[in-house]
Design a protein around this motif. Structure first.
Motif, PDB file in Angstrom:
ATOM      1  N   LEU A  84      -5.697   4.293   4.937  1.00 51.52           N
ATOM      2  CA  LEU A  84      -4.548   5.111   5.203  1.00 51.52           C
ATOM      3  C   LEU A  84      -3.439   4.286   5.014  1.00 51.52           C
ATOM      4  N   VAL A  85      -2.610   4.975   3.928  1.00 53.60           N
ATOM      5  CA  VAL A  85      -1.202   4.287   3.499  1.00 53.60           C
ATOM      6  C   VAL A  85      -0.224   5.416   3.962  1.00 53.60           C
ATOM      7  N   HIS A  86       0.766   4.887   4.670  1.00 52.05           N
ATOM      8  CA  HIS A  86       1.748   6.066   4.931  1.00 52.05           C
ATOM      9  C   HIS A  86       3.054   5.518   5.027  1.00 52.05           C
ATOM     10  N   GLN A  87       4.093   6.284   4.596  1.00 51.80           N
ATOM     11  CA  GLN A  87       5.563   5.876   4.412  1.00 51.80           C
ATOM     12  C   GLN A  87       6.373   7.072   4.331  1.00 51.80           C
ATOM     13  N   PRO A  88       7.522   6.619   4.673  1.00 48.79           N
ATOM     14  CA  PRO A  88       8.652   7.861   4.514  1.00 48.79           C
ATOM     15  C   PRO A  88       8.936   7.992   2.953  1.00 48.79           C
ATOM     16  N   LEU A  89       9.830   9.117   2.669  1.00 48.72           N
ATOM     17  CA  LEU A  89       9.887   9.451   1.138  1.00 48.72           C
ATOM     18  C   LEU A  89      11.496   8.989   0.857  1.00 48.72           C
ATOM     19  N   ASN A  90      12.026   8.448   1.861  1.00 46.59           N
ATOM     20  CA  ASN A  90      13.291   8.018   1.638  1.00 46.59           C
ATOM     21  C   ASN A  90      13.644   6.583   2.456  1.00 46.59           C
ATOM     22  N   ASN A  91      14.842   5.859   2.011  1.00 51.99           N
ATOM     23  CA  ASN A  91      14.733   4.493   2.827  1.00 51.99           C
ATOM     24  C   ASN A  91      15.480   4.779   4.211  1.00 51.99           C
ATOM     25  N   LEU A  92      14.407   4.108   5.073  1.00 52.36           N
ATOM     26  CA  LEU A  92      14.892   4.371   6.699  1.00 52.36           C
ATOM     27  C   LEU A  92      14.797   3.020   7.140  1.00 52.36           C
ATOM     28  N   GLN A  93      15.834   2.790   8.264  1.00 52.08           N
ATOM     29  CA  GLN A  93      15.690   1.613   8.917  1.00 52.08           C
ATOM     30  C   GLN A  93      14.398   1.389   9.754  1.00 52.08           C
ATOM     31  N   THR A  94      14.050   0.199  10.166  1.00 52.34           N
ATOM     32  CA  THR A  94      12.786  -0.041  10.867  1.00 52.34           C
ATOM     33  C   THR A  94      13.454  -0.810  12.187  1.00 52.34           C
ATOM     34  N   PHE A  95      12.936  -0.242  13.296  1.00 49.33           N
ATOM     35  CA  PHE A  95      13.280  -1.156  14.599  1.00 49.33           C
ATOM     36  C   PHE A  95      11.923  -1.336  15.153  1.00 49.33           C
ATOM     37  N   ASN A 146      15.916  -5.158  13.760  1.00 53.24           N
ATOM     38  CA  ASN A 146      16.465  -4.238  12.981  1.00 53.24           C
ATOM     39  C   ASN A 146      16.250  -4.806  11.447  1.00 53.24           C
ATOM     40  N   LEU A 147      15.521  -3.784  10.760  1.00 58.00           N
ATOM     41  CA  LEU A 147      15.003  -4.588   9.558  1.00 58.00           C
ATOM     42  C   LEU A 147      14.974  -3.313   8.540  1.00 58.00           C
ATOM     43  N   THR A 148      15.602  -3.548   7.259  1.00 56.24           N
ATOM     44  CA  THR A 148      15.502  -2.446   6.009  1.00 56.24           C
ATOM     45  C   THR A 148      14.753  -2.863   5.143  1.00 56.24           C
ATOM     46  N   THR A 149      13.466  -2.366   4.621  1.00 54.17           N
ATOM     47  CA  THR A 149      12.711  -2.659   3.588  1.00 54.17           C
ATOM     48  C   THR A 149      12.950  -1.528   2.594  1.00 54.17           C
ATOM     49  N   ARG A 150      12.356  -1.686   1.292  1.00 56.46           N
ATOM     50  CA  ARG A 150      12.411  -0.723   0.321  1.00 56.46           C
ATOM     51  C   ARG A 150      11.611   0.680   0.545  1.00 56.46           C
ATOM     52  N   ARG A 151      10.536   0.456   1.226  1.00 55.18           N
ATOM     53  CA  ARG A 151      10.085   1.615   1.565  1.00 55.18           C
ATOM     54  C   ARG A 151       9.218   1.814   2.929  1.00 55.18           C
ATOM     55  N   ASN A 152       9.202   0.724   3.591  1.00 56.84           N
ATOM     56  CA  ASN A 152       8.563   0.757   5.039  1.00 56.84           C
ATOM     57  C   ASN A 152       7.238   1.292   5.166  1.00 56.84           C
ATOM     58  N   ILE A 153       6.392   0.607   4.194  1.00 55.84           N
ATOM     59  CA  ILE A 153       4.924   0.947   3.974  1.00 55.84           C
ATOM     60  C   ILE A 153       4.200   0.634   5.188  1.00 55.84           C
ATOM     61  N   THR A 154       3.204   1.418   5.888  1.00 54.38           N
ATOM     62  CA  THR A 154       2.189   0.983   6.496  1.00 54.38           C
ATOM     63  C   THR A 154       0.932   0.949   5.957  1.00 54.38           C
ATOM     64  N   LEU A 155       0.075  -0.159   5.972  1.00 51.01           N
ATOM     65  CA  LEU A 155      -1.363  -0.075   5.211  1.00 51.01           C
ATOM     66  C   LEU A 155      -2.365  -0.195   6.422  1.00 51.01           C
ATOM     67  N   LEU A 156      -3.114   0.727   6.781  1.00 49.46           N
ATOM     68  CA  LEU A 156      -4.153   0.636   7.738  1.00 49.46           C
ATOM     69  C   LEU A 156      -5.632   0.548   6.953  1.00 49.46           C
ATOM     70  N   THR A 157      -6.290  -0.346   7.335  1.00 52.77           N
ATOM     71  CA  THR A 157      -7.361  -0.817   6.483  1.00 52.77           C
ATOM     72  C   THR A 157      -8.799  -0.613   7.136  1.00 52.77           C
ATOM     73  N   GLY A 158      -8.947  -0.449   8.473  1.00 51.51           N
ATOM     74  CA  GLY A 158      -9.803  -0.386   9.264  1.00 51.51           C
ATOM     75  C   GLY A 158     -10.693  -1.563   9.093  1.00 51.51           C
ATOM     76  N   ASP A 159     -11.956  -1.476   8.561  1.00 49.48           N
ATOM     77  CA  ASP A 159     -12.850  -2.486   8.380  1.00 49.48           C
ATOM     78  C   ASP A 159     -13.248  -2.470   6.966  1.00 49.48           C
ATOM     79  N   ALA A 160     -12.579  -2.209   6.035  1.00 51.74           N
ATOM     80  CA  ALA A 160     -12.811  -1.911   4.707  1.00 51.74           C
ATOM     81  C   ALA A 160     -13.045  -3.266   3.894  1.00 51.74           C
ATOM     82  N   CYS A 161     -14.007  -3.268   3.069  1.00 52.36           N
ATOM     83  CA  CYS A 161     -14.418  -4.346   2.046  1.00 52.36           C
ATOM     84  C   CYS A 161     -13.818  -3.877   0.960  1.00 52.36           C
TER      85      CYS A 161
END
Length: 378
Positions: A235-246, A276-291
């Motif tokens: 699962l990859v999830h991300q906001p569709l605009n630039n948001l700050q990350t706390f 307080n951190l701002t990135t270009r996309r604040n993407i989260t990458l969830l991999t489970g146990d994926a090979c």
């Protein structure tokens, strides 16, 4: 406010997200090798989504007990609108065998009665006949398979779902790897031979005794050998605009790590840290146990679109093999999270995995039965 949390379930994974102040809730994996940990965390999570107790979707990455053991409890106590499960094919004997291995071959700490309840619930979700099916809630279930975009290479199927957006505010992408057709055929042959020897009509007839369960598990181990994760949903999830990350970590207790020096982990170096951190996309990458392989890497690379991920869950609790396969993708990440159980018999995470992450200069965060990790994107 958008809140995301890795819960302290020990050897397993329970990740939740709440978007738009709780208007949209989702879960990625819901399990632990210890039922006490996952049950406690599920109850605590449900308190955070009162009064609706509604979960918009749940993703179970793969069929290992420590990633789905709490699903039946979650479904019993909350309303799940949609459930995404790995596609296991249409052969009920193969589905039954994979689930039997997942529950009876993988569970480390569970009462027998409870294991059968979980097993029957999973059979129910996969539309395999079971005597107790009527006890369980009906959930709209989607099996990630060739109903979506198909990528075929070396008899393996891959699918990509990228159209799931929440009010043009948040994007979710599911990337799935399926059982190869050759492996499926091998499983079929092995099962047919076993049924003939045991003089029964289906695998379900064998799982009522320990002897029968052991024979079923032996087939699974023979066919998959060291490839213990034949299916995976990322699962990859991300906001569709630039948001700050706390972001911050949550310490429940203060105990030493059995397999890694505490100083390896960012949340041990800087306790109670809030940044307080701002990135270009604040993407989260969830991999489970994926090979990861070249096809999965290609799809994930396209999904990240040259952006740096804010959070990446290290595959398979930091196991060496899955980490090195993942690393071939050369993904950029600010923070890595390793969920694992203190004292686990698998010796997760692997020290070489930890050393590799530290050498990249990224922050490394531990999630165990003693501490979770929570972050906000707003």
């Amino acid at each position: 406010m958008n809140t995301f949390r890795f819960w302290p379930v020990g050897q397993g994974l329970f990740y939740t997200g709440s978007i738009m102040n709780g208007d949209f809730n989702f879960v990625y994996d819901c399990g632990s090798n210890d039922d006490n940990y996952i049950n406690k965390c599920i109850d605590a999570y449900l308190d955070t989504i009162i009064p609706s107790s509604t979960i918009d979707f749940v993703v179970i990455s793969h069929m290992h007990y420590d990633h789905f053991s709490g699903l039946w409890r979650l479904a019993d106590k909350a309303k799940i609108k949609k459930l995404y499960l790995p596609y296991l094919g249409n052969d009920k004997n193969i589905i039954t065998l994979i689930l039997a291995n997942a529950v009876f071959g993988e569970a480390a700490n569970g009462a027998r009665e409870n294991l059968y309840r979980i097993y029957n619930f999973m059979l129910h979700l996969y539309n395999v006949e079971s005597e107790t099916n009527n006890e369980f809630p009906n959930i709209e279930t989607v099996f990630i398979n060739d109903d979506y975009t198909i990528h075929k290479d070396n008899d393996s199927f891959y699918s990509l779902l990228t159209s799931h957006k929440v009010n043009n505010y948040w994007k979710f992408s599911l990337i799935a790897k399926q059982i190869s057709t050759t492996t499926y055929a091998t499983l079929n042959a092995q099962i047919s031979a076993l049924l003939k020897v045991e003089k029964v009509s289906c695998i379900l007839d064998l799982v009522n005794t320990d002897t029968g369960v052991n024979k079923v598990i032996n087939i699974y181990n023979t066919v998959f050998k060291k490839k213990q994760n034949p299916t995976s949903i990322i699962l990859v999830h991300q906001p569709l605009n630039n948001l700050q990350t706390f972001f911050t970590e949550t310490n429940l207790f203060d105990k030493d790590y059995f397999y890694c020096n505490a100083s390896f982990f960012y949340n041990k170096i800087c306790p109670q840290n809030i940044c307080n951190l701002t990135t270009r996309r604040n993407i989260t990458l969830l991999t489970g146990d994926a090979c990861f392989d070249k096809n999965i890497i290609s799809i994930v690379t396209n999904e990240l679109n040259n952006n740096t991920a804010f959070i990446t869950q290290v595959p398979h609790h930091g196991a060496k093999t899955e980490w090195y396969r993942f690393e071939k993708g050369k993904f950029n990440t600010l923070q890595y999270v390793i969920p694992y159980g203190l004292g686990n018999t698998y010796r997760h995470p692997n020290k070489e995995t930890v050393d590799e992450i530290l050498s990249k200069g990224s922050k490394l965060i531990s999630v165990t039965q003693n501490e979770g990790y929570i972050y906000w994107i707003d």
